[in-house]
Design a protein around this motif. Structure first.
Motif, PDB file in Angstrom:
ATOM      1  N   ALA A  81       0.868  -1.178   0.000  1.00  9.53           N
ATOM      2  CA  ALA A  81       0.000   0.000   0.000  1.00  9.53           C
ATOM      3  C   ALA A  81       0.903   1.226   0.000  1.00  9.53           C
ATOM      4  N   PRO A  82       0.575   2.245  -0.783  1.00  5.36           N
ATOM      5  CA  PRO A  82       1.447   3.422  -0.856  1.00  5.36           C
ATOM      6  C   PRO A  82       1.740   4.038   0.516  1.00  5.36           C
ATOM      7  N   GLY A  92       4.259  -0.266  14.528  1.00  2.00           N
ATOM      8  CA  GLY A  92       5.335  -0.303  15.527  1.00  2.00           C
ATOM      9  C   GLY A  92       6.004   1.042  15.741  1.00  2.00           C
ATOM     10  N   ASN A  93       5.981   1.886  14.729  1.00  2.00           N
ATOM     11  CA  ASN A  93       6.591   3.216  14.857  1.00  2.00           C
ATOM     12  C   ASN A  93       5.611   4.249  15.396  1.00  2.00           C
ATOM     13  N   ILE A  94       4.335   3.925  15.442  1.00  2.00           N
ATOM     14  CA  ILE A  94       3.312   4.859  15.918  1.00  2.00           C
ATOM     15  C   ILE A  94       2.966   4.576  17.385  1.00  2.00           C
ATOM     16  N   ALA A  95       2.837   3.263  17.700  1.00  4.17           N
ATOM     17  CA  ALA A  95       2.400   2.877  19.053  1.00  4.17           C
ATOM     18  C   ALA A  95       3.328   3.465  20.112  1.00  4.17           C
ATOM     19  N   GLY A  96       2.711   4.063  21.135  1.00  4.02           N
ATOM     20  CA  GLY A  96       3.470   4.613  22.263  1.00  4.02           C
ATOM     21  C   GLY A  96       3.966   6.030  22.064  1.00  4.02           C
ATOM     22  N   LYS A  97       3.785   6.586  20.882  1.00  2.00           N
ATOM     23  CA  LYS A  97       4.222   7.963  20.615  1.00  2.00           C
ATOM     24  C   LYS A  97       3.137   8.932  21.091  1.00  2.00           C
ATOM     25  N   ALA A  98       3.549  10.157  21.318  1.00  2.00           N
ATOM     26  CA  ALA A  98       2.612  11.194  21.769  1.00  2.00           C
ATOM     27  C   ALA A  98       1.632  11.540  20.655  1.00  2.00           C
ATOM     28  N   GLN A 110       1.102  -2.914   8.909  1.00  2.00           N
ATOM     29  CA  GLN A 110       1.807  -4.084   9.420  1.00  2.00           C
ATOM     30  C   GLN A 110       2.409  -4.730   8.186  1.00  2.00           C
ATOM     31  N   GLY A 111       3.712  -4.677   8.042  1.00  2.00           N
ATOM     32  CA  GLY A 111       4.340  -5.142   6.806  1.00  2.00           C
ATOM     33  C   GLY A 111       4.033  -4.159   5.684  1.00  2.00           C
ATOM     34  N   GLU A 112       3.478  -4.670   4.588  1.00  2.00           N
ATOM     35  CA  GLU A 112       3.191  -3.826   3.429  1.00  2.00           C
ATOM     36  C   GLU A 112       1.724  -3.449   3.302  1.00  2.00           C
ATOM     37  N   GLN A 113       0.899  -3.872   4.242  1.00  2.00           N
ATOM     38  CA  GLN A 113      -0.530  -3.634   4.121  1.00  2.00           C
ATOM     39  C   GLN A 113      -1.084  -2.859   5.314  1.00  2.00           C
TER      40      GLN A 113
END
Length: 132
Positions: A81-82, A92-98, A110-113
């Motif tokens: 997905a683009p 994984g890069n979003i979870a836990g961020k402000a 998650q992966g490419e989708q």
């Protein structure tokens, strides 16, 4: 005259017998039918599985399945997905961020989708598709 008729009848009957006209016909030989069990072949594709049934078959995992000369090819796998080309959109890069405002939501990769949603709760992203 009776002799001539008898002779004529004898000639006709003998001619018919010689040509096969009065013989009893025997039933034609029955053709033997071949019975063979059908076989099933299957293959695993990236999008699921394919299978077929026939007298003969072959398969190549991830490529095709063939029965009696008819091929079924695995569908092409969809590209990423683009949105998922950007690492910043991965769960994984979003979870836990402000985050703000509370109650806001967004999709994540998650992966490419695109597979899950992230929710802003108490000022921190919580993503349903990501388990640390």
């Amino acid at each position: 005259m009776k002799n001539h008729l008898a002779l004529l009848a004898a000639l006709v009957v003998s001619g018919l017998v010689a040509c096969g006209g009065t013989g009893v016909e025997e039933p034609a030989e029955s053709l033997e039918t071949e019975s063979s069990a059908l076989v099933t072949c299957s293959t695993t594709c990236a999008t699921g599985s394919l299978s077929c049934q026939g007298n003969t078959c072959s398969a190549s995992d991830g490529a095709y399945v063939e029965c009696d000369g008819l091929y079924q090819h695995c569908p092409l796998t969809p590209g990423p997905a683009p949105e998922c080309l950007l690492l910043a959109n991965h769960c994984g890069n979003i979870a836990g961020k402000a985050c703000s405002p509370n109650g806001r939501s967004r999709e994540c990769c998650q992966g490419e989708q695109l597979t899950g949603d992230c929710f802003c709760s108490f000022g921190i992203w919580a993503c349903s598709a990501f388990a640390p």
